[in-house]
Design an enzyme around this catalytic site. Structure first.
Site, PDB file in Angstrom:
ATOM      1  N   SER A 559     -69.875  -4.830  11.459  1.00  0.00           N
ATOM      2  CA  SER A 559     -69.573  -6.074  12.469  1.00  0.00           C
ATOM      3  C   SER A 559     -68.577  -7.171  11.714  1.00  0.00           C
ATOM      4  O   SER A 559     -68.965  -7.180  10.742  1.00  0.00           O
ATOM      5  CB  SER A 559     -70.934  -6.520  12.989  1.00  0.00           C
ATOM      6  OG  SER A 559     -70.705  -7.924  13.732  1.00  0.00           O
ATOM      7  N   TYR A 572     -79.251 -10.846  11.366  1.00  0.00           N
ATOM      8  CA  TYR A 572     -78.125  -9.970  11.852  1.00  0.00           C
ATOM      9  C   TYR A 572     -77.227  -9.776  10.794  1.00  0.00           C
ATOM     10  O   TYR A 572     -76.540  -8.610  10.596  1.00  0.00           O
ATOM     11  CB  TYR A 572     -77.799 -10.158  13.398  1.00  0.00           C
ATOM     12  CG  TYR A 572     -76.641  -9.166  13.898  1.00  0.00           C
ATOM     13  CD1 TYR A 572     -77.092  -7.761  14.411  1.00  0.00           C
ATOM     14  CD2 TYR A 572     -75.259  -9.543  13.863  1.00  0.00           C
ATOM     15  CE1 TYR A 572     -76.167  -7.023  14.818  1.00  0.00           C
ATOM     16  CE2 TYR A 572     -74.391  -8.770  14.449  1.00  0.00           C
ATOM     17  CZ  TYR A 572     -74.556  -7.288  14.811  1.00  0.00           C
ATOM     18  OH  TYR A 572     -73.941  -6.542  15.521  1.00  0.00           O
TER      19      TYR A 572
END
Length: 680
Positions: A559, A572
């Protein structure tokens, strides 16, 4: 009133639907009739015949070759003799009626020269058992009387058509013939009569073998060669398959198929299996796909795994040397170059059969054809002795210029042909798009997801146009945080396709919370799925890749948050950073095995995303102060390119990484340009 083409297709489908009648893509059928020539307006006699490479069970009108019967039969007057009969295939082009149509097969002359309106040429196991029996001619008379005539072996072609036509003329009472070493041909004046005659030959042969055959044609069971119990057998197959696939891919990458039917396991448990396997197959359709003979492991099922692997390596080296010698014995100056010396069939007592091909369907069909060969050997040995055609004749078929021409007509392989891909989180979003893209580029795909129904739906979509869905994609249920489930998922991939070449670590989830609101459970869950899960999938996949010795590739869907610091994202972002560093660590460690490890850093993939649909989207929209349905556009407007990132963009990046064969340890941003996430 039905047309000849409608009758032909109906008969073909009925015969092709039953594997007792013929093998997949084996045999051909024809019908003769009259049509109006659009140029002259006068009737003309035509023959419709299944074209080269088609399958009877799924035959369509487009798969038929259409020829003028008068011109086809007139070729007998210019036939230059058996030494030049290959030239006659090109002459079929001058007999074609109208545009289009399939390429005529080598059996076209047989269908045209036989004086009957309908003709079937089939490869039933029972018929080939009689055709390959040492006393096949005598058996044919004993079984069928004068209704079926023996035709000595001759390579398919124009001369064989002339031979059968002459035999038919000399035996007007006959309904068909047994082709020595090959199969059967039947004829009739109506489509129904022709089909009935074909079935009469096949069922009569089956009944004779059942009534008169010895009960144990393969001999007694060998101690230690009995089939292993199911769980032990599957575990051993999964352990051996990657090694064997790597060996079978020495010349060109292959996909594998595993077969463990009763017939295969029983054959391998019997005293005569090695002798019979060494004789090879006989029917041209069989050995074109299975090669002249299989590789047979000469150890009992109870041998230690390490010993079995070492022996397989020795036998593979010997097989390649023997195959090269076979080619050298028979090749002439005009022979095509040797296509490869690896086995297509590997037999392992107690475990089963591994078959290999350029794709899953080819590998599966090769296994089906060897199962046909086992049935043929059983029948021939039950009433006589199995006596396939001579090795020199097999070479003439295998390295026939006409077969070479057929190979040249085949389309070029797609970029990921013979590659096996495992995609985690493949049931939705980025994973589903990636699975679809990899399959479109030629890969066999294992769609892995906690939601097995979603994975099955994606696999079904991918395989919708295939002969069988499982030839292209399979679904497996896996929670990537569970070590046992990950091991089982990788094993399922091995058993489905022979191994693993490309793994996409995509499974993920996200909870958007501030530091103070993030619980230990939140932290553990996200790290378990993305950090631990990626580690487990990479470790188990790398084991297989190393055993294969074919290189491989790991792709992490990380990501932009792996490098970008944003609010309310500590669990996250930290888990994604863990994934990102796994890429670098594993690239450094696995490079010596030819395994490349790269990553992709997406951002804001809202549409189709399971993560965003599960609450993450609403949370991020609240953080940024926009409506949830506007989140994708919000992410787009904050990028340099002002474009929304879609799952298909990530899938495209995964595919592009597969083409960067000299690249490892790389992270590719697919975020439409987020300056704060630049890697340098």
């Amino acid at each position: 009133m039905t047309t000849p083409v409608e009758e032909l297709l109906r008969r073909s489908h009925a015969l092709g639907a039953d594997p007792r009648n013929t093998n997949f893509a084996g045999g051909n059928t024809s019908a003769k009739g009259t049509a109006v020539d659009p140029v002259t307006g006068t009737p003309v006699e035509l023959m419709w015949v299944k074209g080269s490479g088609g399958d009877l069970g799924t035959l369509r009108e487009a798969g038929l070759a259409v020829l003028r019967l008068d011109r086809l039969r007139a070729l007998s007057g210019v036939y230059p003799g058996v030494d030049r009969e290959d030239e006659m295939v090109a002459a079929f082009d001058f007999c074609a009626f109208g545009p289009g149509g399939a390429a005529p097969s080598i059996d076209t002359a047989m269908h045209g020269l036989i004086q009957a309106a309908h003709v079937d040429h089939l490869h039933p196991d029972a018929g080939i058992a009689i055709a390959t029996a040492a006393d096949g001619e005598e058996l044919t008379t004993r079984i069928f009387g004068d209704r079926v005539v023996w035709v000595p072996w001759r390579r398919p072609g124009f001369q064989l058509g002339l031979d059968i036509a002459a035999i038919q003329a000399a035996h007007p009472q006959a309904i068909g013939c047994i082709l020595g070493g090959h199969g059967i041909t039947a004829w009739g004046e109506t489509s129904q009569q022709c089909q009935a005659n074909s079935l009469e030959i096949i069922r009569t042969a089956e009944a004779y073998l059942a009534e008169h055959g010895r009960p144990d044609p393969f001999g007694p069971v060998l101690a230690g060669y009995e089939p292993l119990g199911e769980q032990e057998r599957l575990a051993r197959a999964a352990a051996l398959l990657p090694v064997v696939r790597g060996l079978a891919s020495t010349d060109a990458a292959q996909v594998g198929h595993y077969t463990a039917t009763f017939e295969v396991l029983d054959f391998l448990s019997r005293a005569e299996h090695a002798r019979l396997a060494a004789l090879g197959t006989s029917c041209p359709d069989h050995f074109l796909r299975t090669k002249v003979a299989p590789l047979v492991l000469d150890l009992p099922a109870t041998a230690p795994l390490e010993q079995a692997i070492e022996r397989l390596r020795e036998l593979h080296a010997a097989y390649r040397a023997d195959y090269a010698a076979y080619y050298a014995r028979h090749a002439t100056a005009s022979s095509p170059a040797m296509r490869g010396a690896d086995p297509a069939i590997v037999l392992v007592p107690g475990v089963g059969m591994f078959s290999f091909g350029k794709d899953k369907q080819t590998a599966r069909v090769a296994g089906e054809f060897y199962l046909n060969a086992i049935n043929v050997m059983r029948g021939a040995e039950a009433v006589s002795a199995y006596a396939p055609i001579e090795e020199a004749e097999k070479f003439r078929i295998e390295y026939w210029e006409l077969e070479e021409a057929k190979l040249r007509r085949m389309p070029a392989p797609r970029p990921l042909a013979a590659r096996v891909a495992l995609v985690t989180g493949g049931g939705s979003g980025i994973g589903a798009a990636t699975a679809r893209r990899l399959a479109a580029e030629g890969a066999c795909v294992v769609v892995a997801d906690r939601d097995v129904a979603a994975a099955e739906a994606v696999a079904g979509q991918i395989g919708a146009g295939a002969h069988r869905v499982a030839d292209v994609a399979v679904a497996v249920e896996v929670d990537v945080t569970d070590e046992a489930q990950v091991i089982a998922a990788v094993r399922a991939a091995v058993l489905a396709f022979g191994g693993v070449d490309l793994v996409v670590n995509n499974a993920g989830l996200s909870l958007s919370r501030s530091l103070l609101e993030t619980s230990v459970a939140d932290w553990d869950l996200q790290h378990d799925v993305m950090a631990r899960g990626s580690f487990l999938v990479a470790r188990e996949s790398a084991r297989v890749m190393i055993e294969q010795g074919m290189g491989g590739e790991l792709v992490y869907i990380a990501s932009k948050n792996a490098v970008f610091a944003g609010p309310n994202n500590v669990a996250y972002g930290a888990a994604k950073a863990d994934q990102a560093h796994q890429v670098r660590l594993l690239a450094a460690e696995l490079g010596r095995y030819g395994i490349r490890v790269n990553g992709i850093n997406p951002d804001g993939v809202v549409r189709g995303s399971g993560i965003f649909a599960s609450g993450w989207g609403a949370n991020r929209a609240a953080v940024y102060g926009v409506a949830e349905e506007e989140l994708g556009e919000y992410y787009a407007q904050r990028t340099l390119l002002k474009r929304e990132v879609l799952p298909e963009h990530i899938a495209g990046a995964v595919f592009q990484l597969t083409q960067l064969t000299q690249t490892t340890g790389l992270h590719i941003p697919v975020d439409a340009g987020v300056a704060a996430a630049f890697l340098r």
